[in-house]
Each structure stands twice: as structure tokens, then as C-alpha cells.
Scaffold this motif. Structure first.
Motif, mmCIF file in Angstrom:
data_model
loop_
_atom_site.group_PDB
_atom_site.id
_atom_site.type_symbol
_atom_site.label_atom_id
_atom_site.label_comp_id
_atom_site.label_asym_id
_atom_site.label_seq_id
_atom_site.Cartn_x
_atom_site.Cartn_y
_atom_site.Cartn_z
ATOM 1 N N UNK A 10 -6.062 67.538 -0.514
ATOM 2 C CA UNK A 10 -4.729 67.268 -0.824
ATOM 3 C C UNK A 10 -4.285 65.945 -1.740
ATOM 4 N N UNK A 11 -3.839 66.248 -2.860
ATOM 5 C CA UNK A 11 -3.447 65.066 -3.712
ATOM 6 C C UNK A 11 -1.910 64.658 -3.684
ATOM 7 N N UNK A 12 -1.556 63.365 -3.877
ATOM 8 C CA UNK A 12 -0.171 63.132 -3.555
ATOM 9 C C UNK A 12 0.612 63.586 -4.799
ATOM 10 N N UNK A 13 1.996 63.663 -4.747
ATOM 11 C CA UNK A 13 2.893 64.289 -5.674
ATOM 12 C C UNK A 13 2.767 63.481 -7.021
ATOM 13 N N UNK A 14 2.392 62.419 -7.184
ATOM 14 C CA UNK A 14 2.309 61.460 -8.426
ATOM 15 C C UNK A 14 0.759 61.518 -9.070
ATOM 16 N N UNK A 15 -0.120 61.873 -8.410
ATOM 17 C CA UNK A 15 -1.536 61.669 -8.752
ATOM 18 C C UNK A 15 -1.951 62.403 -9.701
ATOM 19 N N UNK A 16 -3.010 61.894 -10.677
ATOM 20 C CA UNK A 16 -3.578 62.762 -11.573
ATOM 21 C C UNK A 16 -4.848 63.568 -10.926
ATOM 22 N N UNK A 17 -4.694 64.898 -11.391
ATOM 23 C CA UNK A 17 -5.785 65.896 -10.671
ATOM 24 C C UNK A 17 -6.981 65.549 -11.299
ATOM 25 N N UNK A 18 -7.324 65.401 -12.445
ATOM 26 C CA UNK A 18 -8.549 65.321 -13.032
ATOM 27 C C UNK A 18 -9.069 63.831 -12.563
ATOM 28 N N UNK A 19 -8.143 62.650 -12.362
ATOM 29 C CA UNK A 19 -8.547 61.653 -11.985
ATOM 30 C C UNK A 19 -9.183 61.366 -10.494
ATOM 31 N N UNK A 20 -8.595 62.479 -9.841
ATOM 32 C CA UNK A 20 -8.942 62.167 -8.166
ATOM 33 C C UNK A 20 -9.981 63.336 -7.718
ATOM 34 N N UNK A 41 4.264 61.144 -1.822
ATOM 35 C CA UNK A 41 3.453 60.395 -2.644
ATOM 36 C C UNK A 41 2.167 59.997 -2.005
ATOM 37 N N UNK A 42 1.380 58.879 -2.292
ATOM 38 C CA UNK A 42 0.165 58.350 -1.699
ATOM 39 C C UNK A 42 -1.041 59.211 -2.433
ATOM 40 N N UNK A 43 -2.192 58.898 -1.870
ATOM 41 C CA UNK A 43 -3.434 59.085 -2.131
ATOM 42 C C UNK A 43 -3.965 60.522 -1.861
ATOM 43 N N UNK A 44 -5.149 60.781 -2.222
ATOM 44 C CA UNK A 44 -5.980 61.934 -1.927
ATOM 45 C C UNK A 44 -6.390 61.883 -0.605
ATOM 46 N N UNK A 45 -6.478 63.176 0.125
ATOM 47 C CA UNK A 45 -7.079 63.274 1.482
ATOM 48 C C UNK A 45 -7.983 64.593 1.405
ATOM 49 N N UNK A 64 5.374 59.864 2.779
ATOM 50 C CA UNK A 64 6.793 60.277 3.304
ATOM 51 C C UNK A 64 7.147 60.845 2.196
ATOM 52 N N UNK A 65 8.486 61.553 2.472
ATOM 53 C CA UNK A 65 9.145 62.289 1.408
ATOM 54 C C UNK A 65 10.746 62.166 1.965
ATOM 55 N N UNK A 66 11.522 61.856 1.196
ATOM 56 C CA UNK A 66 13.000 62.056 1.685
ATOM 57 C C UNK A 66 13.740 63.160 1.038
ATOM 58 N N UNK A 67 14.304 63.978 1.605
ATOM 59 C CA UNK A 67 15.220 65.219 1.343
ATOM 60 C C UNK A 67 16.593 65.088 1.501
ATOM 61 N N UNK A 68 17.429 65.545 0.589
ATOM 62 C CA UNK A 68 18.609 65.413 0.763
ATOM 63 C C UNK A 68 19.328 66.600 1.797
ATOM 64 N N UNK A 69 20.667 66.460 2.021
ATOM 65 C CA UNK A 69 21.107 67.533 2.814
ATOM 66 C C UNK A 69 22.440 67.048 3.428
ATOM 67 N N UNK A 70 22.981 67.709 4.434
ATOM 68 C CA UNK A 70 24.250 67.328 4.836
ATOM 69 C C UNK A 70 24.084 66.000 5.747
ATOM 70 N N UNK A 71 22.817 66.055 6.480
ATOM 71 C CA UNK A 71 22.395 65.138 7.185
ATOM 72 C C UNK A 71 21.233 63.918 6.759
ATOM 73 N N UNK A 72 20.325 64.678 5.612
ATOM 74 C CA UNK A 72 19.327 63.971 5.115
ATOM 75 C C UNK A 72 18.228 64.115 5.986
ATOM 76 N N UNK A 73 16.970 64.088 5.530
ATOM 77 C CA UNK A 73 15.941 64.227 6.536
ATOM 78 C C UNK A 73 14.720 63.404 5.727
#
Length: 351
Positions: free
Chosen positions: A145-155, A174-178, A244-253
Motif C-alpha cells: 500500500x503506497x501513500x497518496x503522494x508517493x511515486x509508484x516506480x520509486x517505491x 499520505x505517508x510511506x509504503x506498507x 491520516x486524511x481529512x474529509x470535508x462534510x457537514x461535520x468534517x471527519x
């Protein structure tokens, strides 16, 4: 206004205050911490009295530090912790026990579906249609599982991944590969209202949301701590990584998820992941095999027993009712798993 902040690994700080003409008034600090001399508590209150209500936690802490007499001893908390409690009071932050928590612990599921469930369930919390949820994962297949901003070929080494039958998926945080193998990995997600972390910095929210698991590990004989920004470590090495990831909504999560190493095939991991020398140096180790020290060795317990003790620790602190993914949530997650998380466009969005 009332604010509380449980210092990770420490004590509870409670602040009650009023705001008049944009200034803090009638500030009262309390908690189960230790403080010497006794009179220093009055100094803390006086330091906060009259502070502008938009003062950030570090600046509030500076006011306290300047007011404390020489030789003051603060045990289990800090001036920064008081500042955070003040900010949480001003933000009308909620506490863990304000909610009825739900547990989801289903059978093994494909990696792409896990990614989709995280997004769907957190969005449901943000919309106010789902209570705060602890979801414990069971893996249906080995994966990277790679992070949202990681380069596929680099990881990821594609030949190594194919050789070992590893599915590669990209998560929304975000974060690193698992590196994940079903019997060797413990993963959980917290889908929580944004109000739970109000007044906390992004960095502080990591430790705050995982303080319960540090207590669970301690109950299993493992002394662990949070190593900023997103590792859970012991004297023997890292045992978990968070994102972590922050999502918007009526209350946010907030989606907060953690992957823990119950056991690990280090040779296979090195054949699949491209772990650069800079990362190893940054972690202060000479070998990737020494970076992770699995829970199996540290606890001596079966994987299922570790998970059960973690769940019981959470339930004992905050309450936890059995729950499930609704049919509507599962339908949306399956659609996302197929159209987004299994797609080359998403997986290779950072080539």
C-alpha cells in the motif's frame, strides 16, 4: 467553555474559561497531573488570564513558561498541553466519551476494497450518517500500500511484487509504503468527527488518536511510544506506521489508520520495496531488517489475541458496540474499489 486534553502517555488537563471582549477570562486549570509547588497552578491561571482568544497553543505555553517560578516541576503534562486544552475549549472540541463508538471487524477482504471502505466510511462520518468507527481489517491477499503522494516506480519493484503475488494499491492518505501479508499484519482505521481533534495540531492529532493503542500494548508487556510524525516505536524498533486524511462534510471527519507488524518476512519485503539509503539513514539504522520489530516476538501472543486485547482496551476506555458495514456503504465501496482503487490511473497517478 470547557476543554480537555489527555496528554499521550501522560495525564489529563482540563480548562474552564470564559471569553469577554475577545480575551480569556476566569481561567481555571485542573487535572490529574502533578505540579510543584502548589502555588504554580495559580501562576498558570494568571498567565492565561487576559490573553487574546485567538492566541495559539505555543504562544499560550510561552506565557505560562514566563510566569512559572524557577524550579517548577510539571509531571504528566506541560505548558504546551495546557495551551492545547485552552484551544480545544475555544473550538468546542468533543471528547472520546461523547460518542457511541462502533466496531467493524469483518472477514478477509481484497486490498482495493479496504482502500475504498476507508474512504466511504469516513465520508459517512463526515456527513453525520455514521457514528465514529473503529474498523479492524482482515487481509484477503498480500499487498503493498503506497501513500497518496508517493511515486509508484520509486517505491515498488514491479518484478518483485509480481514474483511474490503482491497486489499494489494506493491509499487516500499520505505517508510511506506498507508491506502487508495477511497473517503477519494488524491494521485498523479510526473514522472520527473532526471535532474530536479540534485544537490539536496535525502532528499532535497522530499521538492523540493512538494513545489508546499504546495503553493496549503496555497491557501486553510492550512499552511503546509515538515517534513523530507517524511511527509507533519500541526500544527494539518500529512496530507500526500511521497515516491520516481529512474529509470535508457537514461535520468534517478524519481518517486515521495504522498498520502494525505482527510478524514480517524481511527478505521478501526487501525484494518488493525499494527502500532507499536516505530513509534508512534517517531512521538511524544500518539495515532495513532491523527497522521493524514484530509484535509476535514482543508479545508472545497469537495475532488474534493481540487484536482482541486491542479491541478490549478501546472498549474499556471509550465503550464500543458491535457494528457492520451497511449494504449501501458496501455497494459504494465495491464500486470505488473497481473504478478507482483497482485502476491504473489511480495507482500510477504519481508514476
Amino acid at each position: 467553555m470547557h476543554g480537555e486534553y489527555k496528554v499521550p502517555g501522560g495525564k489529563l488537563v482540563v480548562v474552564d474559561l470564559e471569553v469577554e471582549d475577545g480575551l480569556l477570562r476566569d481561567v481555571r486549570v485542573a487535572g490529574d497531573f502533578f505540579l510543584e509547588p502548589d502555588e504554580a497552578l495559580l501562576d498558570i491561571n494568571r498567565a492565561l488570564e487576559g490573553a487574546p482568544a485567538d492566541t495559539l497553543a505555543p504562544q499560550l505555553a510561552a506565557r505560562i513558561d514566563a510566569a512559572l517560578p524557577e524550579g517548577t516541576v510539571m509531571f504528566g503534562f506541560s505548558s504546551e498541553a495546557v495551551g492545547v486544552a485552552v484551544r480545544r475549549a475555544l473550538a468546542h472540541a468533543t471528547d472520546w466519551t461523547d460518542f457511541e463508538w462502533q466496531l467493524i471487524h469483518d472477514g478477509p477482504q481484497p486490498p482495493a476494497l479496504h482502500m475504498a471502505l476507508d474512504e466511504v466510511l469516513t465520508a459517512e462520518v463526515a456527513a453525520g450518517r455514521r457514528p465514529p468507527t473503529l474498523r479492524v481489517w482482515e487481509w484477503g491477499a498480500p499487498a503493498v500500500i503506497i501513500g497518496s503522494f508517493q511515486s509508484l516506480r520509486n517505491e515498488v519493484d514491479p518484478e518483485g511484487a509480481e514474483r511474490h503475488g503482491m497486489t499494489v494499491v494506493r491509499r487516500i492518505s499520505g505517508g510511506g509504503a506498507m508491506f502487508v501479508e495477511p497473517g503477519n499484519t494488524i491494521t485498523y482505521s479510526l473514522c472520527v468527527p473532526d471535532s474530536l481533534v479540534q485544537g490539536l495540531s496535525f502532528a499532535d492529532s497522530y499521538a492523540y488518536l493512538d494513545d489508546w493503542v499504546l495503553g493496549a500494548l503496555e497491557g501486553m508487556g510492550v512499552k511503546a511510544w509515538y515517534q513523530p510524525l507517524n511511527d509507533i516505536a519500541t526500544d527494539s524498533g518500529k512496530i507500526a506506521g500511521a497515516a491520516q486524511k481529512r474529509l470535508v462534510g457537514p461535520a468534517g471527519a478524519v481518517l486515521h489508520h495504522v498498520t502494525m507488524a505482527y510478524d514480517i518476512d524481511a527478505d521478501k519485503m526487501l525484494d518488493v520495496l525499494r527502500i532507499g539509503k536516505e530513509k534508512l539513514s534517517d531512521k538511524g539504522t544500518k539495515s532495513a531488517k532491523k527497522r521493524v520489530d514484530p509484535l509476535r516476538r514482543q508479545t508472545g501472543l497469537p495475532r488474534a489475541a493481540v487484536i482482541e486485547k486491542m479491541i478490549e482496551s478501546f472498549r474499556g476506555r471509550y465503550g464500543l458496540a458491535e457494528g457492520s458495514v451497511t449494504p449501501e456503504e458496501m455497494a459504494r465501496a465495491r464500486e470505488l474499489a473497481a473504478t478507482k482503487f483497482s485502476s491504473e490511473e489511480w495507482t500510477a497517478r504519481v508514476p
